[in-house]
Motif scaffolding. Sequence first.
Motif, PDB file in Angstrom:
ATOM      1  N   ALA A  86      -2.596   8.905  13.753  1.00 29.33           N
ATOM      2  CA  ALA A  86      -2.021   9.539  12.561  1.00 29.33           C
ATOM      3  C   ALA A  86      -0.501   9.398  12.539  1.00 29.33           C
ATOM      4  O   ALA A  86       0.083   9.113  11.491  1.00 29.33           O
ATOM      5  CB  ALA A  86      -2.427  11.011  12.499  1.00 29.33           C
ATOM      6  N   PHE A  87       0.145   9.583  13.686  1.00 29.85           N
ATOM      7  CA  PHE A  87       1.605   9.430  13.746  1.00 29.85           C
ATOM      8  C   PHE A  87       2.024   8.002  13.398  1.00 29.85           C
ATOM      9  O   PHE A  87       2.968   7.794  12.632  1.00 29.85           O
ATOM     10  CB  PHE A  87       2.151   9.806  15.133  1.00 29.85           C
ATOM     11  CG  PHE A  87       2.356  11.283  15.329  1.00 29.85           C
ATOM     12  CD1 PHE A  87       3.006  12.061  14.387  1.00 29.85           C
ATOM     13  CD2 PHE A  87       1.884  11.887  16.467  1.00 29.85           C
ATOM     14  CE1 PHE A  87       3.198  13.420  14.571  1.00 29.85           C
ATOM     15  CE2 PHE A  87       2.072  13.253  16.678  1.00 29.85           C
ATOM     16  CZ  PHE A  87       2.728  14.014  15.730  1.00 29.85           C
ATOM     17  N   ALA A  88       1.339   7.019  13.966  1.00 29.55           N
ATOM     18  CA  ALA A  88       1.673   5.615  13.677  1.00 29.55           C
ATOM     19  C   ALA A  88       1.426   5.294  12.205  1.00 29.55           C
ATOM     20  O   ALA A  88       2.246   4.633  11.552  1.00 29.55           O
ATOM     21  CB  ALA A  88       0.847   4.687  14.571  1.00 29.55           C
ATOM     22  N   ALA A  89       0.318   5.779  11.683  1.00 28.27           N
ATOM     23  CA  ALA A  89       0.000   5.528  10.274  1.00 28.27           C
ATOM     24  C   ALA A  89       1.002   6.237   9.362  1.00 28.27           C
ATOM     25  O   ALA A  89       1.425   5.674   8.342  1.00 28.27           O
ATOM     26  CB  ALA A  89      -1.427   5.985   9.967  1.00 28.27           C
ATOM     27  N   PHE A  90       1.412   7.455   9.728  1.00 21.66           N
ATOM     28  CA  PHE A  90       2.401   8.167   8.924  1.00 21.66           C
ATOM     29  C   PHE A  90       3.724   7.408   8.923  1.00 21.66           C
ATOM     30  O   PHE A  90       4.380   7.294   7.880  1.00 21.66           O
ATOM     31  CB  PHE A  90       2.602   9.591   9.427  1.00 21.66           C
ATOM     32  CG  PHE A  90       3.578  10.373   8.589  1.00 21.66           C
ATOM     33  CD1 PHE A  90       3.174  10.922   7.384  1.00 21.66           C
ATOM     34  CD2 PHE A  90       4.888  10.538   8.987  1.00 21.66           C
ATOM     35  CE1 PHE A  90       4.071  11.630   6.590  1.00 21.66           C
ATOM     36  CE2 PHE A  90       5.791  11.235   8.206  1.00 21.66           C
ATOM     37  CZ  PHE A  90       5.381  11.787   7.007  1.00 21.66           C
ATOM     38  N   ALA A  91       4.106   6.872  10.084  1.00 17.43           N
ATOM     39  CA  ALA A  91       5.342   6.082  10.153  1.00 17.43           C
ATOM     40  C   ALA A  91       5.253   4.859   9.241  1.00 17.43           C
ATOM     41  O   ALA A  91       6.202   4.548   8.514  1.00 17.43           O
ATOM     42  CB  ALA A  91       5.621   5.663  11.597  1.00 17.43           C
ATOM     43  N   GLY A  92       4.112   4.176   9.262  1.00 19.20           N
ATOM     44  CA  GLY A  92       3.923   3.028   8.381  1.00 19.20           C
ATOM     45  C   GLY A  92       3.970   3.422   6.920  1.00 19.20           C
ATOM     46  O   GLY A  92       4.595   2.741   6.088  1.00 19.20           O
ATOM     47  N   ALA A 103      -5.418   4.722   7.063  1.00 23.74           N
ATOM     48  CA  ALA A 103      -5.484   5.057   8.492  1.00 23.74           C
ATOM     49  C   ALA A 103      -5.066   6.504   8.729  1.00 23.74           C
ATOM     50  O   ALA A 103      -5.684   7.213   9.536  1.00 23.74           O
ATOM     51  CB  ALA A 103      -4.591   4.109   9.293  1.00 23.74           C
ATOM     52  N   LEU A 104      -4.043   6.954   8.017  1.00 20.87           N
ATOM     53  CA  LEU A 104      -3.574   8.334   8.171  1.00 20.87           C
ATOM     54  C   LEU A 104      -4.658   9.320   7.755  1.00 20.87           C
ATOM     55  O   LEU A 104      -5.009  10.235   8.508  1.00 20.87           O
ATOM     56  CB  LEU A 104      -2.305   8.556   7.339  1.00 20.87           C
ATOM     57  CG  LEU A 104      -1.787   9.989   7.260  1.00 20.87           C
ATOM     58  CD1 LEU A 104      -1.429  10.510   8.638  1.00 20.87           C
ATOM     59  CD2 LEU A 104      -0.606  10.064   6.319  1.00 20.87           C
ATOM     60  N   LEU A 105      -5.205   9.137   6.558  1.00 20.41           N
ATOM     61  CA  LEU A 105      -6.209  10.081   6.085  1.00 20.41           C
ATOM     62  C   LEU A 105      -7.488  10.031   6.906  1.00 20.41           C
ATOM     63  O   LEU A 105      -8.090  11.076   7.172  1.00 20.41           O
ATOM     64  CB  LEU A 105      -6.501   9.867   4.595  1.00 20.41           C
ATOM     65  CG  LEU A 105      -5.728  10.828   3.702  1.00 20.41           C
ATOM     66  CD1 LEU A 105      -4.251  10.606   3.763  1.00 20.41           C
ATOM     67  CD2 LEU A 105      -6.251  10.811   2.309  1.00 20.41           C
ATOM     68  N   THR A 106      -7.879   8.852   7.328  1.00 25.89           N
ATOM     69  CA  THR A 106      -9.079   8.755   8.174  1.00 25.89           C
ATOM     70  C   THR A 106      -8.874   9.506   9.485  1.00 25.89           C
ATOM     71  O   THR A 106      -9.731  10.294   9.894  1.00 25.89           O
ATOM     72  CB  THR A 106      -9.431   7.281   8.446  1.00 25.89           C
ATOM     73  OG1 THR A 106      -9.692   6.631   7.202  1.00 25.89           O
ATOM     74  CG2 THR A 106     -10.641   7.168   9.359  1.00 25.89           C
ATOM     75  N   ALA A 145       0.187  -3.091  -0.326  1.00 28.92           N
ATOM     76  CA  ALA A 145      -1.048  -3.181   0.462  1.00 28.92           C
ATOM     77  C   ALA A 145      -0.870  -2.508   1.827  1.00 28.92           C
ATOM     78  O   ALA A 145      -1.767  -1.792   2.295  1.00 28.92           O
ATOM     79  CB  ALA A 145      -1.466  -4.635   0.626  1.00 28.92           C
ATOM     80  N   LEU A 146       0.275  -2.721   2.464  1.00 27.69           N
ATOM     81  CA  LEU A 146       0.539  -2.080   3.757  1.00 27.69           C
ATOM     82  C   LEU A 146       0.617  -0.551   3.600  1.00 27.69           C
ATOM     83  O   LEU A 146       0.189   0.186   4.488  1.00 27.69           O
ATOM     84  CB  LEU A 146       1.818  -2.629   4.383  1.00 27.69           C
ATOM     85  CG  LEU A 146       1.742  -4.079   4.855  1.00 27.69           C
ATOM     86  CD1 LEU A 146       3.133  -4.576   5.274  1.00 27.69           C
ATOM     87  CD2 LEU A 146       0.743  -4.224   5.994  1.00 27.69           C
ATOM     88  N   HIS A 147       1.152  -0.099   2.470  1.00 29.00           N
ATOM     89  CA  HIS A 147       1.205   1.346   2.206  1.00 29.00           C
ATOM     90  C   HIS A 147      -0.211   1.907   2.081  1.00 29.00           C
ATOM     91  O   HIS A 147      -0.531   2.944   2.674  1.00 29.00           O
ATOM     92  CB  HIS A 147       2.009   1.605   0.925  1.00 29.00           C
ATOM     93  CG  HIS A 147       2.309   3.050   0.687  1.00 29.00           C
ATOM     94  ND1 HIS A 147       3.084   3.809   1.544  1.00 29.00           N
ATOM     95  CD2 HIS A 147       1.948   3.887  -0.316  1.00 29.00           C
ATOM     96  CE1 HIS A 147       3.170   5.043   1.089  1.00 29.00           C
ATOM     97  NE2 HIS A 147       2.488   5.124  -0.046  1.00 29.00           N
ATOM     98  N   ILE A 148      -1.050   1.212   1.348  1.00 28.67           N
ATOM     99  CA  ILE A 148      -2.438   1.653   1.180  1.00 28.67           C
ATOM    100  C   ILE A 148      -3.165   1.648   2.525  1.00 28.67           C
ATOM    101  O   ILE A 148      -3.906   2.581   2.841  1.00 28.67           O
ATOM    102  CB  ILE A 148      -3.157   0.777   0.133  1.00 28.67           C
ATOM    103  CG1 ILE A 148      -2.568   1.056  -1.254  1.00 28.67           C
ATOM    104  CG2 ILE A 148      -4.661   1.023   0.147  1.00 28.67           C
ATOM    105  CD1 ILE A 148      -2.971   0.062  -2.312  1.00 28.67           C
ATOM    106  N   MET A 149      -2.941   0.612   3.334  1.00 30.48           N
ATOM    107  CA  MET A 149      -3.569   0.564   4.663  1.00 30.48           C
ATOM    108  C   MET A 149      -3.096   1.737   5.526  1.00 30.48           C
ATOM    109  O   MET A 149      -3.909   2.371   6.213  1.00 30.48           O
ATOM    110  CB  MET A 149      -3.244  -0.761   5.355  1.00 30.48           C
ATOM    111  CG  MET A 149      -3.973  -1.946   4.783  1.00 30.48           C
ATOM    112  SD  MET A 149      -3.422  -3.540   5.467  1.00 30.48           S
ATOM    113  CE  MET A 149      -3.485  -3.255   7.208  1.00 30.48           C
ATOM    114  N   SER A 150      -1.794   2.018   5.491  1.00 28.58           N
ATOM    115  CA  SER A 150      -1.250   3.127   6.281  1.00 28.58           C
ATOM    116  C   SER A 150      -1.833   4.461   5.836  1.00 28.58           C
ATOM    117  O   SER A 150      -2.203   5.298   6.666  1.00 28.58           O
ATOM    118  CB  SER A 150       0.279   3.161   6.157  1.00 28.58           C
ATOM    119  OG  SER A 150       0.849   2.004   6.703  1.00 28.58           O
TER     120      SER A 150
END
Length: 154
Positions: free
Chosen positions: A69-75, A37-40, A29-34
């Motif tokens: 995007a950087f934070a989401a990519f890290a997640g 956020a990244l794609l958005t 679920a955290l991967h999907i959320m990340s």
Amino acid sequence: MNEFLAGIEQLAIVRGVKASFVAYPIVNALHIMSIGALLTSVWLMDLRILGAFRSLPYAAFIALLRRTAFAAFAGALVTGSLLFSVRASEYAAMPVFLTKMTLILLAGANFLVFMRRAKGGDEPAGGIAAILAVISLGLWTSVLFAGRFIGFLN
């Protein structure tokens, strides 16, 4: 290589994720959320570069979305690594997984080219920026599709 991948699958944290009733679904679920956020953030950034949302200040909008995007990519990187590690040998042999990793590398290279070409200031760097934004949209969307296919082609 097979020994290395099998070794990853035997790490304590990986065995813990496998053994837990809730850990894998939470990581997933955290991967999907990340990824969401990244794609958005990438889509909004690229659309702004292409001329959308002109009422929003270019530099501030891009800076905010780049940090997001950087934070989401890290997640996505952390959670994706955990998901990969559960079945590393299987995933590493899947062409669709290798395609996804290649697309991520290409998207990263596209971003680096954009950063080198971008001029400072309040507006995008012109024609090359628009081309790179379109490429970015295509690459990151393809990453999403390749990732979804991993779960259905194994």
